[in-house]
Design a protein around this motif. Structure first.
Motif, PDB file in Angstrom:
ATOM      1  N   ASN A 155       1.619  10.636 -12.300  1.00 42.40           N
ATOM      2  CA  ASN A 155       2.997  10.438 -12.114  1.00 42.40           C
ATOM      3  C   ASN A 155       3.411   9.696 -11.301  1.00 42.40           C
ATOM      4  OD1 ASN A 155       3.315  12.984 -13.889  1.00 42.40           O
ATOM      5  ND2 ASN A 155       2.290  14.313 -12.339  1.00 42.40           N
ATOM      6  N   GLY A 156       4.410   8.867 -11.324  1.00 39.69           N
ATOM      7  CA  GLY A 156       4.774   7.807 -10.658  1.00 39.69           C
ATOM      8  C   GLY A 156       3.696   6.579 -10.481  1.00 39.69           C
ATOM      9  N   ARG A 157       2.932   6.511 -11.734  1.00 36.21           N
ATOM     10  CA  ARG A 157       2.096   5.590 -11.549  1.00 36.21           C
ATOM     11  C   ARG A 157       2.720   4.148 -12.139  1.00 36.21           C
ATOM     12  NH1 ARG A 157      -2.543   6.132 -16.378  1.00 36.21           N
ATOM     13  NH2 ARG A 157      -1.031   6.346 -18.123  1.00 36.21           N
ATOM     14  N   SER A 158       2.210   3.019 -11.966  1.00 35.22           N
ATOM     15  CA  SER A 158       2.588   1.630 -12.624  1.00 35.22           C
ATOM     16  C   SER A 158       1.476   0.888 -13.203  1.00 35.22           C
ATOM     17  CB  SER A 158       3.352   0.924 -11.475  1.00 35.22           C
ATOM     18  OG  SER A 158       4.084  -0.222 -12.087  1.00 35.22           O
ATOM     19  N   TYR A 159       1.859   0.131 -14.271  1.00 38.45           N
ATOM     20  CA  TYR A 159       0.979  -0.845 -14.741  1.00 38.45           C
ATOM     21  C   TYR A 159       1.453  -2.268 -14.881  1.00 38.45           C
ATOM     22  CZ  TYR A 159      -2.562   2.596 -16.466  1.00 38.45           C
ATOM     23  OH  TYR A 159      -3.634   3.302 -16.558  1.00 38.45           O
ATOM     24  N   SER A 160       2.552  -2.443 -13.794  1.00 36.08           N
ATOM     25  CA  SER A 160       3.439  -3.873 -13.959  1.00 36.08           C
ATOM     26  C   SER A 160       3.361  -4.034 -12.507  1.00 36.08           C
ATOM     27  CB  SER A 160       4.672  -3.319 -14.507  1.00 36.08           C
ATOM     28  OG  SER A 160       5.486  -4.424 -14.391  1.00 36.08           O
ATOM     29  N   SER A 161       3.444  -5.605 -12.428  1.00 32.38           N
ATOM     30  CA  SER A 161       3.484  -6.292 -11.210  1.00 32.38           C
ATOM     31  C   SER A 161       5.054  -6.342 -10.880  1.00 32.38           C
ATOM     32  CB  SER A 161       3.201  -7.762 -11.308  1.00 32.38           C
ATOM     33  OG  SER A 161       3.740  -8.411 -12.523  1.00 32.38           O
ATOM     34  N   SER A 162       6.097  -6.095 -11.849  1.00 31.05           N
ATOM     35  CA  SER A 162       7.306  -5.957 -11.618  1.00 31.05           C
ATOM     36  C   SER A 162       7.749  -4.626 -11.069  1.00 31.05           C
ATOM     37  CB  SER A 162       8.359  -6.426 -12.441  1.00 31.05           C
ATOM     38  OG  SER A 162       7.940  -5.832 -13.831  1.00 31.05           O
ATOM     39  N   ASP A 163       7.125  -3.755 -11.288  1.00 31.47           N
ATOM     40  CA  ASP A 163       7.530  -2.396 -10.891  1.00 31.47           C
ATOM     41  C   ASP A 163       6.174  -1.694 -10.111  1.00 31.47           C
ATOM     42  OD1 ASP A 163      10.145  -1.570 -12.336  1.00 31.47           O
ATOM     43  OD2 ASP A 163       8.968  -2.636 -13.974  1.00 31.47           O
ATOM     44  N   THR A 164       6.815  -1.228  -8.758  1.00 33.98           N
ATOM     45  CA  THR A 164       5.659  -0.385  -8.098  1.00 33.98           C
ATOM     46  C   THR A 164       5.544   0.827  -8.377  1.00 33.98           C
ATOM     47  OG1 THR A 164       7.237  -0.580  -6.117  1.00 33.98           O
ATOM     48  CG2 THR A 164       5.769  -2.517  -6.412  1.00 33.98           C
ATOM     49  N   PRO A 165       4.355   1.322  -7.955  1.00 32.92           N
ATOM     50  CA  PRO A 165       4.246   2.916  -8.190  1.00 32.92           C
ATOM     51  C   PRO A 165       5.334   3.680  -7.220  1.00 32.92           C
ATOM     52  CG  PRO A 165       2.164   1.867  -7.968  1.00 32.92           C
ATOM     53  CD  PRO A 165       2.991   0.735  -7.461  1.00 32.92           C
ATOM     54  N   GLY A 166       5.679   5.010  -7.598  1.00 33.84           N
ATOM     55  CA  GLY A 166       6.581   5.606  -6.779  1.00 33.84           C
ATOM     56  C   GLY A 166       5.673   6.731  -6.161  1.00 33.84           C
ATOM     57  N   ASP A 167       6.451   7.318  -5.340  1.00 30.17           N
ATOM     58  CA  ASP A 167       5.917   8.452  -4.440  1.00 30.17           C
ATOM     59  C   ASP A 167       6.048   9.655  -5.252  1.00 30.17           C
ATOM     60  OD1 ASP A 167       6.004   6.715  -2.199  1.00 30.17           O
ATOM     61  OD2 ASP A 167       7.866   7.096  -1.610  1.00 30.17           O
ATOM     62  N   VAL A 168       5.172  10.636  -5.119  1.00 32.45           N
ATOM     63  CA  VAL A 168       4.982  11.858  -5.736  1.00 32.45           C
ATOM     64  C   VAL A 168       4.758  13.088  -4.729  1.00 32.45           C
ATOM     65  CG1 VAL A 168       3.711  13.454  -7.173  1.00 32.45           C
ATOM     66  CG2 VAL A 168       3.876  10.766  -7.788  1.00 32.45           C
ATOM     67  N   GLU A 169       5.869  14.136  -4.981  1.00 33.82           N
ATOM     68  CA  GLU A 169       5.875  15.069  -4.093  1.00 33.82           C
ATOM     69  C   GLU A 169       5.755  16.377  -4.666  1.00 33.82           C
ATOM     70  OE1 GLU A 169       8.534  17.032  -0.463  1.00 33.82           O
ATOM     71  OE2 GLU A 169       9.274  15.004  -1.397  1.00 33.82           O
ATOM     72  N   THR A 227      -4.635  14.099 -10.044  1.00 34.05           N
ATOM     73  CA  THR A 227      -5.085  13.061 -10.199  1.00 34.05           C
ATOM     74  C   THR A 227      -4.194  11.921 -10.471  1.00 34.05           C
ATOM     75  OG1 THR A 227      -6.835  14.294 -10.938  1.00 34.05           O
ATOM     76  CG2 THR A 227      -7.035  11.998 -11.795  1.00 34.05           C
ATOM     77  N   GLY A 228      -4.476  10.689 -10.062  1.00 36.33           N
ATOM     78  CA  GLY A 228      -3.777   9.364 -10.781  1.00 36.33           C
ATOM     79  C   GLY A 228      -2.385   9.201 -10.399  1.00 36.33           C
ATOM     80  N   ASN A 229      -1.941  10.050  -9.154  1.00 39.42           N
ATOM     81  CA  ASN A 229      -0.431  10.007  -8.818  1.00 39.42           C
ATOM     82  C   ASN A 229      -0.031   8.679  -7.881  1.00 39.42           C
ATOM     83  OD1 ASN A 229       0.504  12.658 -10.178  1.00 39.42           O
ATOM     84  ND2 ASN A 229      -1.194  13.478  -8.758  1.00 39.42           N
ATOM     85  N   GLY A 230       0.947   8.216  -8.135  1.00 38.63           N
ATOM     86  CA  GLY A 230       1.154   6.787  -7.368  1.00 38.63           C
ATOM     87  C   GLY A 230       0.140   5.992  -7.428  1.00 38.63           C
ATOM     88  N   ARG A 231      -0.497   5.818  -8.451  1.00 36.50           N
ATOM     89  CA  ARG A 231      -1.408   5.098  -8.736  1.00 36.50           C
ATOM     90  C   ARG A 231      -0.912   3.709  -9.516  1.00 36.50           C
ATOM     91  NH1 ARG A 231      -5.150   3.310 -12.893  1.00 36.50           N
ATOM     92  NH2 ARG A 231      -7.252   3.403 -12.367  1.00 36.50           N
ATOM     93  N   GLY A 232      -1.446   2.384  -8.894  1.00 35.36           N
ATOM     94  CA  GLY A 232      -0.984   1.593  -9.284  1.00 35.36           C
ATOM     95  C   GLY A 232      -1.816   0.400  -9.822  1.00 35.36           C
ATOM     96  N   TYR A 233      -1.819  -0.176 -10.986  1.00 37.31           N
ATOM     97  CA  TYR A 233      -2.907  -0.960 -11.732  1.00 37.31           C
ATOM     98  C   TYR A 233      -2.101  -2.184 -12.125  1.00 37.31           C
ATOM     99  CZ  TYR A 233      -6.642  -2.599 -14.336  1.00 37.31           C
ATOM    100  OH  TYR A 233      -7.766  -3.291 -14.984  1.00 37.31           O
ATOM    101  N   SER A 234      -2.654  -3.306 -11.606  1.00 32.23           N
ATOM    102  CA  SER A 234      -2.210  -4.723 -12.016  1.00 32.23           C
ATOM    103  C   SER A 234      -0.685  -4.907 -11.450  1.00 32.23           C
ATOM    104  CB  SER A 234      -2.117  -4.797 -13.540  1.00 32.23           C
ATOM    105  OG  SER A 234      -3.371  -4.818 -14.063  1.00 32.23           O
ATOM    106  N   ILE A 235      -0.657  -4.428 -10.084  1.00 24.36           N
ATOM    107  CA  ILE A 235       0.707  -4.491  -9.741  1.00 24.36           C
ATOM    108  C   ILE A 235       1.071  -5.569  -8.873  1.00 24.36           C
ATOM    109  CG2 ILE A 235       1.140  -1.959  -9.560  1.00 24.36           C
ATOM    110  CD1 ILE A 235      -0.107  -1.873  -6.855  1.00 24.36           C
TER     111      ILE A 235
END
Length: 383
Positions: A171-185, A201-209
């Motif tokens: 949740n809140g993860r991103s695969y884009s350099s234009s959109d950074t990952p979000g916070d997860v609470e 697992t994998g929350n707030g995770r950013g790949y290729s950001i």
């Protein structure tokens, strides 16, 4: 349009299934109060809103699936679901997803939310179960805001019992350099009993950001849970990867409060890759398991607060994050105890190594099978 605006109750099942994929654009069930059996709405990929504000009770499953354009579900009057409450693969392209479940008190089966706002532009999604007290089976929140980031909040402050396991993943993860990952609470602070495993697992995770981007911060509050049955897995929360070896990212922080957990049954504890930065700087990681007395499987801490590599012209070093591990009452680990490269940073450009503090508290640990600690920022080994 399916117009049933005078329908108040259904004695058996209610099923609306648009197998033609696109013929149905609007569904009117705004006066529906009860369904004695199960309720299923599926494959209506043009419907953007479901007004079920007067629905109070579903005796069986409430299943909404494959509504790609869905942006809003009003379940503001719903009190109980006898079976599963399941929203599966809905609102994939919604920029914001709005769901009202504030009055739900009990779900006899599972709660499952899957692939909401997955390809949207990263708007925030909030699940506010203000009145929920019990979930008979499992709880799963997966791939919410899963591609372009956006904050995700799951709050159930009155929930005391989950009959099976709980999964909160990607949740809140991103695969884009234009959109950074979000916070997860995740606020499950009243849960006392978890019948299965816990997987976060994998929350707030950013790949290729991209350059100078930050991963999301992740916070888990299960401070009242006393027992669970199975494996405890906390992995890849606040993880960042720039996607380019000349760039630099900042890992997010990860905090997990499980300070009342006394037993996990026949399971292991795995805390890995949280606050991990690939080409960047590590995030802070804190895990509180103060009351856990024994682990029948293994105990593993790998790559927490870890930072890897440096590019000379960026002027930055791979500083690791601070790591706090509190296991005050732990006495025995029947399997292996591993700590690998936690609170550690490696400069692949110049070969330098950096260590942050690993604040660990294991004052009562008496017995493990094997213990292996490698390149971790432990300052005090007195105990």
């Amino acid at each position: 349009a399916i117009e049933a605006s005078t329908l108040v109750s259904v004695g058996g099942d209610l099923r609306l299934d648009d197998t033609s994929w696109g013929a149905v654009e609007d569904v009117e069930l705004d006066q529906l109060q009860s369904v004695a059996g199960s309720m299923e709405l599926s494959f209506m990929d043009q419907v953007t809103r479901l007004d079920l504000a007067n629905l109070e009770e579903v005796g069986g499953d409430l299943d909404v699936q494959y509504l790609d354009a869905l942006e809003e579900v009003d379940l503001g009057g719903l009190v109980s679901v006898g079976g599963d409450l399941r929203l599966f693969d809905v609102g994939r392209y919604a920029d914001d997803f709005d769901i009202d479940v504030e009055l739900v008190e009990e779900v006899g089966g599972s709660v499952e939310f899957y692939a909401m706002a997955y390809y949207g532009d990263g708007g925030n999604v909030e699940f506010d179960f203000a009145a929920l007290e019990a979930v008979g089976s499992s709880l799963s929140v997966t791939f919410v805001n899963g591609y372009y980031g956006g904050d995700v909040t799951f709050s159930a402050p009155e929930l005391t019992t989950i009959g099976d396991g709980a999964t909160v993943s990607y949740n809140g993860r991103s695969y884009s350099s234009s959109d950074t990952p979000g916070d997860v609470e995740i606020d499950l602070s009243a849960v006392e009993t978890l019948g299965g495993s816990l997987n976060v697992t994998g929350n707030g995770r950013g790949y290729s950001i991209g350059n100078n981007a930050s991963a999301g911060d992740v916070e888990l509050d299960m401070s009242s849970v006393r027992s669970m049955q199975g494996t405890l897995l906390l992995q890849q929360n606040g993880y960042c990867d720039t996607g380019n070896s000349s760039w630099h990212c900042y890992a997010g922080s990860f905090a997990a409060d499980l300070s009342s957990l006394e037993s996990i049954g026949n399971g292991s504890v795995s805390i890995d890759y949280n606050g991990y930065a690939y080409w960047g700087e590590g995030g802070d990681v804190s895990v509180f398991l103060d009351s856990l007395t024994s682990i029948s499987g293994y105990l593993r801490f790998d790559y927490n607060g870890y930072a890897w590599n440096y590019r000379g012209y960026t002027g930055r070093y791979p500083y690791p994050g601070e790591v706090t591990l509190i296991f005050t009452d732990l006495e025995t680990v029947s399997g292996d105890f591993d700590m690998y490269q936690s609170g550690y940073g490696y400069d692949g450009y110049y070969g330098g190594r950096y260590f942050s503090d690993v604040d660990w508290d294991f004052p009562n640990l008496r017995e493990v099978y094997d213990i292996r600690i490698y390149r971790s920022g432990i300052r005090d080994f007195d105990d």
